[in-house]
Design a protein around this motif. Structure first.
Motif, PDB file in Angstrom:
ATOM      1  N   ALA A 125      11.269  -3.011   3.854  1.00 25.08           N
ATOM      2  CA  ALA A 125      10.339  -3.940   4.498  1.00 25.08           C
ATOM      3  C   ALA A 125       9.108  -4.188   3.627  1.00 25.08           C
ATOM      4  N   ARG A 126       8.611  -3.157   2.950  1.00 23.66           N
ATOM      5  CA  ARG A 126       7.446  -3.320   2.070  1.00 23.66           C
ATOM      6  C   ARG A 126       7.760  -4.294   0.938  1.00 23.66           C
ATOM      7  N   SER A 127       8.964  -4.168   0.371  1.00 19.37           N
ATOM      8  CA  SER A 127       9.351  -5.070  -0.702  1.00 19.37           C
ATOM      9  C   SER A 127       9.300  -6.523  -0.224  1.00 19.37           C
ATOM     10  N   ALA A 128       9.828  -6.757   0.984  1.00 21.00           N
ATOM     11  CA  ALA A 128       9.811  -8.112   1.538  1.00 21.00           C
ATOM     12  C   ALA A 128       8.379  -8.568   1.818  1.00 21.00           C
ATOM     13  N   MET A 129       7.552  -7.675   2.341  1.00 19.85           N
ATOM     14  CA  MET A 129       6.164  -8.039   2.648  1.00 19.85           C
ATOM     15  C   MET A 129       5.419  -8.444   1.381  1.00 19.85           C
ATOM     16  N   PHE A 130       5.581  -7.655   0.311  1.00 28.33           N
ATOM     17  CA  PHE A 130       4.857  -7.954  -0.920  1.00 28.33           C
ATOM     18  C   PHE A 130       5.447  -9.146  -1.672  1.00 28.33           C
ATOM     19  N   GLN A 131       6.578  -9.646  -1.189  1.00 29.79           N
ATOM     20  CA  GLN A 131       7.089 -10.917  -1.701  1.00 29.79           C
ATOM     21  C   GLN A 131       6.605 -12.088  -0.843  1.00 29.79           C
ATOM     22  N   GLY A 132       5.777 -11.767   0.161  1.00 35.25           N
ATOM     23  CA  GLY A 132       5.146 -12.811   0.954  1.00 35.25           C
ATOM     24  C   GLY A 132       5.977 -13.365   2.093  1.00 35.25           C
ATOM     25  N   ILE A 133       6.931 -12.579   2.595  1.00 34.48           N
ATOM     26  CA  ILE A 133       7.863 -13.113   3.600  1.00 34.48           C
ATOM     27  C   ILE A 133       7.170 -13.491   4.906  1.00 34.48           C
ATOM     28  N   VAL A 134       6.037 -12.851   5.233  1.00 33.01           N
ATOM     29  CA  VAL A 134       5.287 -13.242   6.434  1.00 33.01           C
ATOM     30  C   VAL A 134       3.871 -13.685   6.078  1.00 33.01           C
ATOM     31  N   GLY A 135       3.677 -14.079   4.832  1.00 26.65           N
ATOM     32  CA  GLY A 135       2.375 -14.583   4.412  1.00 26.65           C
ATOM     33  C   GLY A 135       1.501 -13.531   3.766  1.00 26.65           C
ATOM     34  N   HIS A 136       0.305 -13.938   3.389  1.00 27.02           N
ATOM     35  CA  HIS A 136      -0.626 -13.050   2.683  1.00 27.02           C
ATOM     36  C   HIS A 136      -1.602 -12.353   3.633  1.00 27.02           C
ATOM     37  N   ASN A 191       4.732  -9.094 -10.146  1.00 23.53           N
ATOM     38  CA  ASN A 191       3.805 -10.017  -9.490  1.00 23.53           C
ATOM     39  C   ASN A 191       3.838  -9.920  -7.959  1.00 23.53           C
ATOM     40  N   PRO A 192       3.626  -8.729  -7.404  1.00 20.59           N
ATOM     41  CA  PRO A 192       3.586  -8.625  -5.938  1.00 20.59           C
ATOM     42  C   PRO A 192       2.433  -9.443  -5.366  1.00 20.59           C
ATOM     43  N   GLN A 193       2.641  -9.961  -4.167  1.00 20.05           N
ATOM     44  CA  GLN A 193       1.623 -10.755  -3.500  1.00 20.05           C
ATOM     45  C   GLN A 193       0.495  -9.860  -2.975  1.00 20.05           C
ATOM     46  N   HIS A 194      -0.714 -10.398  -2.952  1.00 23.02           N
ATOM     47  CA  HIS A 194      -1.831  -9.669  -2.350  1.00 23.02           C
ATOM     48  C   HIS A 194      -1.708  -9.773  -0.829  1.00 23.02           C
ATOM     49  N   ILE A 195      -1.776  -8.623  -0.152  1.00 27.39           N
ATOM     50  CA  ILE A 195      -1.668  -8.594   1.304  1.00 27.39           C
ATOM     51  C   ILE A 195      -2.997  -8.142   1.887  1.00 27.39           C
ATOM     52  N   GLU A 196      -3.505  -8.907   2.840  1.00 26.29           N
ATOM     53  CA  GLU A 196      -4.767  -8.590   3.504  1.00 26.29           C
ATOM     54  C   GLU A 196      -4.524  -8.438   4.999  1.00 26.29           C
ATOM     55  N   ARG A 197      -4.989  -7.342   5.565  1.00 25.27           N
ATOM     56  CA  ARG A 197      -4.887  -7.155   7.014  1.00 25.27           C
ATOM     57  C   ARG A 197      -6.071  -7.833   7.698  1.00 25.27           C
ATOM     58  N   VAL A 198      -5.763  -8.669   8.690  1.00 22.67           N
ATOM     59  CA  VAL A 198      -6.793  -9.469   9.357  1.00 22.67           C
ATOM     60  C   VAL A 198      -6.576  -9.437  10.863  1.00 22.67           C
ATOM     61  N   ALA A 199      -7.503 -10.021  11.592  1.00 23.95           N
ATOM     62  CA  ALA A 199      -7.353 -10.170  13.040  1.00 23.95           C
ATOM     63  C   ALA A 199      -6.206 -11.133  13.335  1.00 23.95           C
ATOM     64  N   LEU A 200      -5.622 -10.994  14.518  1.00 28.80           N
ATOM     65  CA  LEU A 200      -4.483 -11.822  14.884  1.00 28.80           C
ATOM     66  C   LEU A 200      -4.803 -13.310  14.765  1.00 28.80           C
ATOM     67  N   GLU A 201      -5.997 -13.703  15.178  1.00 26.43           N
ATOM     68  CA  GLU A 201      -6.371 -15.120  15.178  1.00 26.43           C
ATOM     69  C   GLU A 201      -6.375 -15.718  13.768  1.00 26.43           C
ATOM     70  N   ASP A 202      -6.520 -14.852  12.746  1.00 32.03           N
ATOM     71  CA  ASP A 202      -6.604 -15.327  11.361  1.00 32.03           C
ATOM     72  C   ASP A 202      -5.318 -15.074  10.572  1.00 32.03           C
ATOM     73  N   ALA A 203      -4.283 -14.591  11.238  1.00 28.51           N
ATOM     74  CA  ALA A 203      -3.086 -14.129  10.533  1.00 28.51           C
ATOM     75  C   ALA A 203      -2.089 -15.242  10.262  1.00 28.51           C
ATOM     76  N   GLU A 204      -1.321 -15.038   9.184  1.00 26.05           N
ATOM     77  CA  GLU A 204      -0.185 -15.897   8.856  1.00 26.05           C
ATOM     78  C   GLU A 204       1.127 -15.276   9.314  1.00 26.05           C
ATOM     79  N   GLY A 205       1.083 -13.987   9.636  1.00 30.40           N
ATOM     80  CA  GLY A 205       2.272 -13.278  10.081  1.00 30.40           C
ATOM     81  C   GLY A 205       1.886 -11.918  10.632  1.00 30.40           C
ATOM     82  N   ILE A 206       2.881 -11.212  11.159  1.00 32.34           N
ATOM     83  CA  ILE A 206       2.668  -9.884  11.750  1.00 32.34           C
ATOM     84  C   ILE A 206       3.515  -8.863  11.008  1.00 32.34           C
TER      85      ILE A 206
END
Length: 290
Positions: free
Chosen positions: A87-98, A120-135
């Motif tokens: 799952a981490r590999s998929a996340m860092f490839q941006g499967i649910v956004g940054h 070139n893994p994607q940068h992942i930022e944890r944010v509030a739900l209202e600002d998210a591109e994915g979960i």
């Protein structure tokens, strides 16, 4: 027809590798299960390669540390494949956004540690739900609380069109005598509400691809017909094995102990009734891994 066996040694000569579940098979979430450890040590001495295939949302290095704490010796296994790694590999490839909203507990923070294995893994930022591109869901906020408490957040996520990455498809797990909810229960609820959940652990293909990759990195080129999957989850371990076309050994004394009336061994009629109900037929069954 599922064959009830008395020990792993009874069937191990037919296999060169084993994909072995952890929770409920090798440990109970608190301590190692001595008979299971001894069985795996014994088959490894005959040349069988043991891959621990777990739906843990944790990276394999963290799982290894956990195994050390539970008292599972390193000579009982060869390598580890986790749902978390897949799952981490998929996340860092941006499967649910940054920018992602994290559903999980504080101890799951290592899931978001940088992944060096990718180019070139994607940068992942944890944010509030209202600002998210994915979960990203590594588990409920509270493993003791019914996942339905998350309905308000999941409803908002659905209206926003967010995808949910599920790092652990298990619905429940038994920690000693205590049953806890897992990320799979949250993902299941989200799907039932009309949201889209993405899975990377058993019974889904990505974790089996990872397990085979781990075998290859050990220099093992083993055909599927020589691989045995072992686990206590009928809808994870056994369903996954069926989907991959590999044989399976169902540990009935874990999650399905009550349904299969398992004490030392499953009651044959109860086992058959359970298999018929679930429409999943393992190759073999045994009460506990030994």
């Amino acid at each position: 027809m599922t064959q009830i066996v008395s020990s792993l040694a009874e069937i191990s000569a037919d296999y060169d590798a084993m994909f072995v579940d952890l929770w409920g098979c090798v440990h109970d979430g608190v301590t190692a299960l001595p008979d299971a450890v001894a069985a795996l040590q014994a088959v490894r001495k005959t040349g069988v390669t043991v891959v621990l295939v777990t739906n843990s949302p944790r990276p394999r290095a963290q799982v290894r540390t956990q195994l050390d704490g539970f008292g599972v010796p390193t000579d009982a296994w060869d390598t580890i494949a986790t749902s978390g790694d897949s799952a981490r590999s998929a996340m860092f490839q941006g499967i649910v956004g940054h920018r992602v909203f994290h559903i999980g507990e504080p101890h799951d923070a290592p899931f978001f540690a940088p992944l060096q294995a990718l180019d070139n893994p994607q940068h992942i930022e944890r944010v509030a739900l209202e600002d998210a591109e994915g979960i990203v869901c590594t588990g409920p906020f509270d493993a003791d609380a019914d996942p339905s408490v998350l309905r308000p957040q999941l409803l908002l996520a659905k209206t926003m069109g967010l995808k949910l990455l599920c790092a652990n498809p298990d619905i429940v797990v038994d920690r000693g005598d205590h049953r806890e909810w897992c990320a799979g229960a949250v993902a299941k609820l989200y799907s039932e509400m009309g949201g889209e959940s993405l899975y990377f652990g058993k019974p889904h293909p990505p974790i089996y691809d990872l397990a085979r990759l781990r075998l290859n990195k050990l220099g093992k080129d083993i055909s599927d017909r020589r691989i045995l999957a072992i686990g206590d989850g009928i809808h994870t371990d056994i369903q996954g094995a069926l989907g991959e076309g590999i044989d399976s050994l169902f540990i009935t004394g874990g999650l399905a102990a009550e349904e299969t009336k398992t004490t030392d061994q499953p009651e044959a009629d109860a086992l058959n009734a359970f298999i018929e109900k679930e429409k999943m037929t393992p190759t073999y069954a045994i009460g506990k891994l030994r």
